[in-house]
Design a protein around this motif. Structure first.
Motif, mmCIF file in Angstrom:
data_model
loop_
_atom_site.group_PDB
_atom_site.id
_atom_site.type_symbol
_atom_site.label_atom_id
_atom_site.label_comp_id
_atom_site.label_asym_id
_atom_site.label_seq_id
_atom_site.Cartn_x
_atom_site.Cartn_y
_atom_site.Cartn_z
ATOM 1 N N HIS A 96 0.867 -1.294 -0.032
ATOM 2 C CA HIS A 96 -0.250 0.006 -0.094
ATOM 3 C C HIS A 96 0.846 1.376 -0.083
ATOM 4 O O HIS A 96 0.608 2.329 -0.794
ATOM 5 C CB HIS A 96 -0.924 -0.075 1.347
ATOM 6 N N HIS A 103 1.176 4.265 -2.813
ATOM 7 C CA HIS A 103 0.802 5.853 -2.662
ATOM 8 C C HIS A 103 1.764 6.603 -3.284
ATOM 9 O O HIS A 103 1.567 7.603 -3.937
ATOM 10 C CB HIS A 103 0.973 6.074 -1.131
ATOM 11 N N SER A 136 0.283 10.038 5.902
ATOM 12 C CA SER A 136 -1.024 9.365 5.810
ATOM 13 C C SER A 136 -1.684 9.280 7.140
ATOM 14 O O SER A 136 -0.963 9.564 7.984
ATOM 15 C CB SER A 136 -1.043 8.127 5.151
ATOM 16 N N GLY A 137 -2.571 8.405 7.176
ATOM 17 C CA GLY A 137 -3.327 8.322 8.779
ATOM 18 C C GLY A 137 -2.416 7.387 9.439
ATOM 19 O O GLY A 137 -2.536 7.150 10.594
ATOM 20 N N GLY A 138 -1.569 6.390 8.666
ATOM 21 C CA GLY A 138 -0.759 5.495 9.654
ATOM 22 C C GLY A 138 0.598 5.577 9.440
ATOM 23 O O GLY A 138 1.203 5.030 10.301
ATOM 24 N N GLY A 196 -1.372 12.328 9.833
ATOM 25 C CA GLY A 196 -2.874 12.036 9.491
ATOM 26 C C GLY A 196 -3.517 11.874 10.765
ATOM 27 O O GLY A 196 -4.688 12.259 11.066
ATOM 28 N N PHE A 243 -3.656 15.141 12.879
ATOM 29 C CA PHE A 243 -4.958 15.896 12.326
ATOM 30 C C PHE A 243 -6.171 15.206 12.823
ATOM 31 O O PHE A 243 -6.906 15.843 13.249
ATOM 32 C CB PHE A 243 -4.820 15.628 10.729
ATOM 33 N N ASP A 244 -6.365 13.824 12.798
ATOM 34 C CA ASP A 244 -7.802 13.416 13.284
ATOM 35 C C ASP A 244 -7.993 13.589 14.855
ATOM 36 O O ASP A 244 -9.081 13.920 15.209
ATOM 37 C CB ASP A 244 -7.527 11.568 13.043
ATOM 38 N N GLY A 268 -8.702 15.261 9.107
ATOM 39 C CA GLY A 268 -7.743 16.192 8.332
ATOM 40 C C GLY A 268 -8.684 17.314 7.308
ATOM 41 O O GLY A 268 -8.418 18.495 7.469
ATOM 42 N N PRO A 269 -9.437 16.938 6.764
ATOM 43 C CA PRO A 269 -10.444 18.051 5.847
ATOM 44 C C PRO A 269 -11.067 18.954 6.535
ATOM 45 O O PRO A 269 -11.282 19.779 6.389
ATOM 46 C CB PRO A 269 -11.328 16.958 5.067
ATOM 47 N N GLU A 316 -8.362 21.433 8.098
ATOM 48 C CA GLU A 316 -8.035 22.125 6.924
ATOM 49 C C GLU A 316 -9.226 23.271 6.592
ATOM 50 O O GLU A 316 -8.851 24.508 6.356
ATOM 51 C CB GLU A 316 -7.934 21.625 5.647
ATOM 52 N N GLY A 324 -2.834 10.364 2.086
ATOM 53 C CA GLY A 324 -4.068 11.010 2.380
ATOM 54 C C GLY A 324 -3.974 12.663 2.619
ATOM 55 O O GLY A 324 -4.698 13.530 2.360
ATOM 56 N N VAL A 325 -2.789 12.859 3.494
ATOM 57 C CA VAL A 325 -2.662 14.332 3.915
ATOM 58 C C VAL A 325 -2.022 14.949 2.763
ATOM 59 O O VAL A 325 -2.139 16.392 2.641
ATOM 60 C CB VAL A 325 -1.708 14.233 5.013
ATOM 61 N N ASN A 345 -4.369 17.918 1.423
ATOM 62 C CA ASN A 345 -4.256 19.342 1.921
ATOM 63 C C ASN A 345 -3.706 20.267 1.240
ATOM 64 O O ASN A 345 -2.355 20.336 1.090
ATOM 65 C CB ASN A 345 -3.572 19.118 3.440
ATOM 66 N N THR A 388 -6.058 10.105 -1.383
ATOM 67 C CA THR A 388 -6.407 9.482 -0.191
ATOM 68 C C THR A 388 -6.597 7.955 -0.702
ATOM 69 O O THR A 388 -6.693 7.998 -1.903
ATOM 70 C CB THR A 388 -7.774 9.781 0.528
ATOM 71 N N ASP A 389 -6.825 6.843 -0.010
ATOM 72 C CA ASP A 389 -6.786 5.505 -0.409
ATOM 73 C C ASP A 389 -7.672 5.570 -1.514
ATOM 74 O O ASP A 389 -8.780 5.841 -1.601
ATOM 75 C CB ASP A 389 -7.186 4.618 0.836
HETATM 76 O O1 KG4 Z 1 -3.799 7.324 3.031
HETATM 77 P P1 KG4 Z 1 -5.029 7.728 3.507
HETATM 78 O O2 KG4 Z 1 -6.286 7.753 2.940
HETATM 79 O O3 KG4 Z 1 -5.161 6.229 4.391
HETATM 80 C C1 KG4 Z 1 -4.008 5.839 4.909
HETATM 81 O O4 KG4 Z 1 -3.424 5.075 4.311
HETATM 82 O O5 KG4 Z 1 -3.866 5.980 6.246
HETATM 83 O O6 KG4 Z 1 -4.785 8.762 4.556
HETATM 84 C C2 KG4 Z 1 -5.728 9.286 5.470
HETATM 85 C C3 KG4 Z 1 -5.493 10.154 6.484
HETATM 86 C C4 KG4 Z 1 -6.456 10.672 7.370
HETATM 87 O O7 KG4 Z 1 -5.701 10.716 8.777
HETATM 88 C C5 KG4 Z 1 -7.035 11.871 7.177
HETATM 89 O O8 KG4 Z 1 -7.483 12.804 8.077
HETATM 90 C C6 KG4 Z 1 -5.798 12.471 6.279
HETATM 91 O O9 KG4 Z 1 -5.278 11.498 5.604
HETATM 92 N N1 KG4 Z 1 -6.549 13.621 5.427
HETATM 93 C C7 KG4 Z 1 -5.983 14.805 5.586
HETATM 94 C C8 KG4 Z 1 -6.913 15.437 4.400
HETATM 95 N N2 KG4 Z 1 -7.572 14.695 3.861
HETATM 96 C C9 KG4 Z 1 -7.385 13.333 4.392
HETATM 97 N N3 KG4 Z 1 -5.226 15.554 6.360
HETATM 98 C C10 KG4 Z 1 -5.128 16.758 6.261
HETATM 99 N N4 KG4 Z 1 -5.785 17.608 5.241
HETATM 100 C C11 KG4 Z 1 -6.842 16.999 4.466
HETATM 101 N N5 KG4 Z 1 -7.225 17.743 3.543
#
Ligand code: KG4
Ligand code: ZN
Length: 339
Positions: A111, A115, A140-142, A166, A169-170, A183-184, A187, A278-279, A282, A309-310
């Motif tokens: 994964h 990315h 990302s989130g992880g 990420g 952010f959450d 995240g969104p 933002e 995902g981040v 932003n 994002t995924d």
């Molecule tokens: O890559 P992803 O979709 O999933 C993982 O592989 O973890 O990333 C998800 C992360 C979440 O923590 C989400 O809050 C963050 O990406 N994210 C953002 C934004 N859109 C998604 N963080 C900051 N600003 C954004 N616009």
């Protein structure tokens, strides 16, 4: 070569077909955010069940969107690591069953590598051709990872010691009562705020460290909002406004990311940076990274927002690369929680 990509590592159920290019032919992304919102984060058991309920329909709708039948496909790619083990298993089992039934090669995709493949995909906008060696940055989130990517090798040279970016952010969004996914929402809230309003820490760790730490920043936001011991359930008297705190948090994250990527470029001598995760959706962070890294790198590349994002397209695109290189998996393929 048309590859079907399947993504179920966390809380998006997604499938896509890409053709050579890689060019997107059709994609469906079903977000589970609504199911997890009341818990303030992803609940693994709920994620797995929802993947089971929806994945086959998502695949059918993807083929319909691409105007293709199973016989038009050349391979099936699946994200098999890293992620939530039960969630990954749903994708892996489905991919195996379809590869068997449709007599197609099975491709096992990491994964995180996917990315970093995402910026190459042509969808609504043209993808960017980028070849190793480059600095790969997964936000990302992880994960918050820095990689030295060379032909056939990906070496991690920096990672977070606590929260992923990420995740920070959450969690900050939860503290500020903005809900999930954070995240969104941060933002959006930050658009009305002053990024210099609240002094917050920027943890850079040791002078030469390429690692990250966001937990101190997260705690500083908590104390600024709920008071020194976070005893209050909501904002204390004299707390900064929510937009100011969101904007100040986002600015602190931006400062850290810019500083660390600059360090990594200086350390490796690389001149190309590929961002993914995902981040990178932003806009504030993207614009800052693009602008502030211009002198340190010759090429700074981001995925199109639809591939940040995924998504299944990045899995299919990475699968296409594996297929070209003859790196085909077999039916002993298993899901793995770590990369
Ligand atoms: O890559 P992803 O979709 O999933 C993982 O592989 O973890 O990333 C998800 C992360 C979440 O923590 C989400 O809050 C963050 O990406 N994210 C953002 C934004 N859109 C998604 N963080 C900051 N600003 C954004 N616009
Ligand atoms: Zn991801």
């Amino acid at each position: 070569m048309r590859v079907l990509g399947i993504e179920t590592s966390c809380d998006e159920t997604s499938a896509a077909v890409v053709d050579d290019g890689p060019r997107l032919l059709g994609q469906i992304v079903l977000s589970q955010a609504r199911l997890h919102e009341r818990y303030g984060g992803v609940v693994p058991e709920i994620a797995c069940r929802s993947h089971v309920e929806n994945l086959t329909t998502v695949i059918e709708r993807t083929l319909a969107a691409a105007n293709l039948r199973p016989g038009d496909l050349d391979a099936i790619a699946v994200a098999h690591r890293p992620g939530l083990i039960g969630a990954l298993l749903v994708g892996v089992c489905t991919a195996k069953a379809l590869a068997w039934a449709w007599n197609l090669p099975l491709l096992a995709v990491d994964h995180l590598e996917a990315h970093l493949e995402a910026p190459r995909i042509t969808g609504r906008t043209q993808g960017v051709a980028v070849a190793p060696p480059f600095l790969g940055v997964v936000l990302s989130g992880g994960h918050t990872d820095l990689y030295r990517v060379e032909d056939g090798a990906r070496v991690c040279i920096g990672a977070t010691q606590d929260d992923a970016v990420g995740e920070a952010f959450d969690k900050v969004a939860t503290v500020l009562g903005l809900g999930y996914p954070g995240g969104p929402r941060i933002e959006r809230e930050a658009l009305a705020g002053d990024p210099n309003a609240v002094p917050l820490p920027r943890s850079l760790l040791g002078r030469d460290s390429l690692d990250f730490s966001f937990s101190g920043l997260k705690t500083a936001v908590l104390y600024a909002w709920r008071g020194p011991k976070a005893l209050s359930a909501g904002p204390v008297d004299g707390a900064p406004s929510r937009p100011d705190l969101a904007a100040s948090f986002q600015a602190a994250v931006g400062d850290v990311l810019v500083a660390k990527v600059k360090r990594a470029l200086a350390h490796t001598g690389l001149r190309t940076v590929v961002f993914g995760g995902g981040v990178t959706a932003n806009r504030y962070l993207r614009e800052r990274l693009e602008r502030e890294l211009a002198a340190d790198a010759d090429l700074v590349v981001f995925p199109a927002p639809e591939f940040s994002t995924d998504n299944g397209a990045m899995i299919a695109a990475m699968g296409q690369r594996l297929l070209r290189e003859g790196r085909v998996a077999n039916f002993y393929l298993d899901a793995e929680p770590t990369s």
